[in-house]
Design a protein around this motif. Structure first.
Motif, PDB file in Angstrom:
ATOM      1  N   ALA A  84      -3.777 -27.674 -41.238  1.00 11.81           N
ATOM      2  CA  ALA A  84      -4.680 -28.722 -41.741  1.00 11.81           C
ATOM      3  C   ALA A  84      -4.895 -28.606 -43.247  1.00 11.81           C
ATOM      4  CB  ALA A  84      -6.011 -28.663 -41.001  1.00 11.81           C
ATOM      5  N   ASP A  85      -4.721 -27.413 -43.820  1.00  6.34           N
ATOM      6  CA  ASP A  85      -4.848 -27.240 -45.269  1.00  6.34           C
ATOM      7  C   ASP A  85      -3.833 -28.098 -46.025  1.00  6.34           C
ATOM      8  OD1 ASP A  85      -6.800 -25.303 -44.766  1.00  6.34           O
ATOM      9  OD2 ASP A  85      -5.419 -23.619 -45.087  1.00  6.34           O
ATOM     10  N   TYR A  86      -2.744 -28.494 -45.358  1.00  6.88           N
ATOM     11  CA  TYR A  86      -1.656 -29.230 -45.993  1.00  6.88           C
ATOM     12  C   TYR A  86      -1.584 -30.680 -45.526  1.00  6.88           C
ATOM     13  CZ  TYR A  86      -0.517 -24.424 -46.961  1.00  6.88           C
ATOM     14  OH  TYR A  86      -0.591 -23.119 -47.358  1.00  6.88           O
ATOM     15  N   ALA A  87      -2.612 -31.157 -44.835  1.00  9.14           N
ATOM     16  CA  ALA A  87      -2.595 -32.482 -44.219  1.00  9.14           C
ATOM     17  C   ALA A  87      -2.317 -33.606 -45.221  1.00  9.14           C
ATOM     18  CB  ALA A  87      -3.905 -32.742 -43.485  1.00  9.14           C
ATOM     19  N   GLN A  88      -2.741 -33.462 -46.453  1.00 12.01           N
ATOM     20  CA  GLN A  88      -2.551 -34.520 -47.446  1.00 12.01           C
ATOM     21  C   GLN A  88      -1.257 -34.379 -48.246  1.00 12.01           C
ATOM     22  OE1 GLN A  88      -4.689 -37.068 -47.239  1.00 12.01           O
ATOM     23  NE2 GLN A  88      -5.564 -35.819 -45.591  1.00 12.01           N
ATOM     24  N   GLU A  89      -0.520 -33.308 -48.010  1.00 11.69           N
ATOM     25  CA  GLU A  89       0.705 -33.066 -48.785  1.00 11.69           C
ATOM     26  C   GLU A  89       1.831 -33.995 -48.334  1.00 11.69           C
ATOM     27  OE1 GLU A  89       1.057 -31.012 -51.425  1.00 11.69           O
ATOM     28  OE2 GLU A  89      -1.076 -30.571 -51.234  1.00 11.69           O
ATOM     29  N   GLN A  90       2.599 -34.448 -49.313  1.00  7.93           N
ATOM     30  CA  GLN A  90       3.724 -35.347 -49.075  1.00  7.93           C
ATOM     31  C   GLN A  90       4.997 -34.729 -49.614  1.00  7.93           C
ATOM     32  OE1 GLN A  90       3.650 -38.350 -47.451  1.00  7.93           O
ATOM     33  NE2 GLN A  90       1.527 -37.808 -46.927  1.00  7.93           N
ATOM     34  N   PRO A  91       6.161 -35.044 -49.107  1.00  8.87           N
ATOM     35  CA  PRO A  91       6.371 -35.979 -48.004  1.00  8.87           C
ATOM     36  C   PRO A  91       5.948 -35.356 -46.674  1.00  8.87           C
ATOM     37  CG  PRO A  91       8.458 -34.988 -48.615  1.00  8.87           C
ATOM     38  CD  PRO A  91       7.430 -34.487 -49.600  1.00  8.87           C
ATOM     39  N   ALA A  92       5.531 -36.199 -45.739  1.00  7.60           N
ATOM     40  CA  ALA A  92       5.108 -35.724 -44.419  1.00  7.60           C
ATOM     41  C   ALA A  92       6.329 -35.218 -43.645  1.00  7.60           C
ATOM     42  CB  ALA A  92       4.422 -36.848 -43.656  1.00  7.60           C
ATOM     43  N   LEU A  93       6.158 -34.086 -42.994  1.00  3.65           N
ATOM     44  CA  LEU A  93       7.234 -33.490 -42.199  1.00  3.65           C
ATOM     45  C   LEU A  93       7.264 -34.126 -40.816  1.00  3.65           C
ATOM     46  CD1 LEU A  93       9.427 -31.426 -41.562  1.00  3.65           C
ATOM     47  CD2 LEU A  93       7.608 -29.742 -41.101  1.00  3.65           C
ATOM     48  N   ASP A  94       8.398 -34.727 -40.475  1.00  2.00           N
ATOM     49  CA  ASP A  94       8.652 -35.254 -39.140  1.00  2.00           C
ATOM     50  C   ASP A  94       9.812 -34.436 -38.585  1.00  2.00           C
ATOM     51  OD1 ASP A  94       9.433 -36.606 -36.856  1.00  2.00           O
ATOM     52  OD2 ASP A  94       9.660 -38.549 -37.846  1.00  2.00           O
ATOM     53  N   LEU A  95       9.514 -33.502 -37.682  1.00  2.00           N
ATOM     54  CA  LEU A  95      10.562 -32.608 -37.157  1.00  2.00           C
ATOM     55  C   LEU A  95      11.712 -33.372 -36.527  1.00  2.00           C
ATOM     56  CD1 LEU A  95       8.732 -29.568 -35.523  1.00  2.00           C
ATOM     57  CD2 LEU A  95       9.805 -29.747 -37.757  1.00  2.00           C
ATOM     58  N   ARG A  96      11.403 -34.439 -35.796  1.00  2.00           N
ATOM     59  CA  ARG A  96      12.473 -35.209 -35.137  1.00  2.00           C
ATOM     60  C   ARG A  96      13.427 -35.804 -36.154  1.00  2.00           C
ATOM     61  NH1 ARG A  96       8.835 -38.287 -30.819  1.00  2.00           N
ATOM     62  NH2 ARG A  96       7.423 -38.013 -32.545  1.00  2.00           N
ATOM     63  N   SER A  97      12.911 -36.223 -37.270  1.00  2.00           N
ATOM     64  CA  SER A  97      13.764 -36.799 -38.302  1.00  2.00           C
ATOM     65  C   SER A  97      14.511 -35.704 -39.069  1.00  2.00           C
ATOM     66  CB  SER A  97      12.907 -37.633 -39.255  1.00  2.00           C
ATOM     67  OG  SER A  97      13.689 -38.113 -40.300  1.00  2.00           O
ATOM     68  N   TYR A  98      13.789 -34.653 -39.490  1.00  2.00           N
ATOM     69  CA  TYR A  98      14.416 -33.623 -40.312  1.00  2.00           C
ATOM     70  C   TYR A  98      15.472 -32.830 -39.535  1.00  2.00           C
ATOM     71  CZ  TYR A  98      15.293 -30.292 -43.934  1.00  2.00           C
ATOM     72  OH  TYR A  98      15.938 -29.555 -44.890  1.00  2.00           O
ATOM     73  N   PHE A  99      15.146 -32.432 -38.321  1.00  2.00           N
ATOM     74  CA  PHE A  99      16.088 -31.650 -37.511  1.00  2.00           C
ATOM     75  C   PHE A  99      16.914 -32.554 -36.606  1.00  2.00           C
ATOM     76  CE2 PHE A  99      13.030 -28.049 -38.248  1.00  2.00           C
ATOM     77  CZ  PHE A  99      13.903 -27.291 -39.010  1.00  2.00           C
ATOM     78  N   ASN A 100      17.462 -33.619 -37.175  1.00  2.00           N
ATOM     79  CA  ASN A 100      18.334 -34.527 -36.439  1.00  2.00           C
ATOM     80  C   ASN A 100      19.659 -34.598 -37.179  1.00  2.00           C
ATOM     81  OD1 ASN A 100      19.019 -36.355 -34.426  1.00  2.00           O
ATOM     82  ND2 ASN A 100      18.459 -38.110 -35.697  1.00  2.00           N
ATOM     83  N   GLY A 101      20.717 -34.129 -36.531  1.00  2.00           N
ATOM     84  CA  GLY A 101      22.025 -34.089 -37.166  1.00  2.00           C
ATOM     85  C   GLY A 101      22.302 -32.715 -37.749  1.00  2.00           C
ATOM     86  N   PRO A 102      23.311 -32.628 -38.626  1.00  2.00           N
ATOM     87  CA  PRO A 102      23.699 -31.326 -39.189  1.00  2.00           C
ATOM     88  C   PRO A 102      22.797 -30.888 -40.341  1.00  2.00           C
ATOM     89  CG  PRO A 102      25.143 -33.040 -40.025  1.00  2.00           C
ATOM     90  CD  PRO A 102      24.212 -33.705 -39.034  1.00  2.00           C
ATOM     91  N   LEU A 103      22.594 -29.572 -40.430  1.00  2.00           N
ATOM     92  CA  LEU A 103      21.853 -28.943 -41.524  1.00  2.00           C
ATOM     93  C   LEU A 103      22.507 -27.610 -41.835  1.00  2.00           C
ATOM     94  CD1 LEU A 103      19.264 -29.866 -39.339  1.00  2.00           C
ATOM     95  CD2 LEU A 103      18.184 -29.533 -41.519  1.00  2.00           C
ATOM     96  N   THR A 104      22.217 -27.104 -43.014  1.00  2.00           N
ATOM     97  CA  THR A 104      22.637 -25.763 -43.403  1.00  2.00           C
ATOM     98  C   THR A 104      21.419 -25.037 -43.959  1.00  2.00           C
ATOM     99  OG1 THR A 104      24.844 -26.573 -43.988  1.00  2.00           O
ATOM    100  CG2 THR A 104      24.218 -24.425 -44.853  1.00  2.00           C
TER     101      THR A 104
END
Length: 180
Positions: free
Chosen positions: A29-49
């Protein structure tokens, strides 16, 4: 007079010790106003390194590694396949199953995780807490992880995981994730 000064100094030291023990640890909650907002489904979708290091409790980097990942999702459930290559030539694989529990709450399982990982996300941050079965020199230890991820932009996320056993800090893992 000297005894009074000694007693006051001891009292002040005791008070500082108590107050420092009351310092709160960060919460998502300390980071609730921080951007960009983390959406796990979007970020961890497809390939990453990811590229990372393990740092022992003395501050020495003892292992470097690269991770190739692929994430796929069906509804609120995702699978994140991680293939590790370590600087000593060893390899490892972990497959996470992630579940969106709603309201920023997440759960995760993997073959080498004891029970379930529990996570909480807010703003650009996610905090995972879990126990990992960690093989070291032919033995397996159950080690607790306090894992923080921070989205920097749509392509880069930084991760810091503190490892402990019986409340004693063993070291930390630092990672930089990158989407293509």
């Amino acid at each position: 007079m000297q005894m009074l000064r000694t007693m006051l100094a001891a009292g002040a030291l005791a008070l500082l010790t108590v107050l420092s023990g009351c310092a709160s640890r960060p919460v998502p909650a300390d980071y609730a106003q921080e951007q960009p907002a983390l959406d796990l489904r979007s970020y961890f979708n497809g390939p990453l390194t990811a590229h990372g290091v393990f740092i022992d409790r003395s501050g020495r980097v003892v292992k470097r590694f690269t991770v190739k990942m692929v994430g796929t999702w069906q509804g609120d459930t995702g699978v994140l396949e991680e293939d590790f290559v370590f600087s000593d030539g060893s390899i490892d694989r972990r497959v996470w199953t992630l579940k969106d529990m709603g309201n920023g709450r997440w759960s995760g399982t993997a073959a080498d995780v004891v029970g379930q990982a529990s996570g909480e996300a807010a703003g650009n941050a996610l905090n995972w807490r879990y126990t990992l079965k960690l093989p070291v020199d032919g033995r397996v230890y159950e080690v607790q992880f306090d894992d923080w991820m921070f989205l920097v932009d749509e392509r880069v996320m930084l991760n810091r995981a503190v490892m402990s056993k019986f409340g004693i800090r063993l070291g930390e893992v630092l990672l930089s994730f990158r989407r293509p």
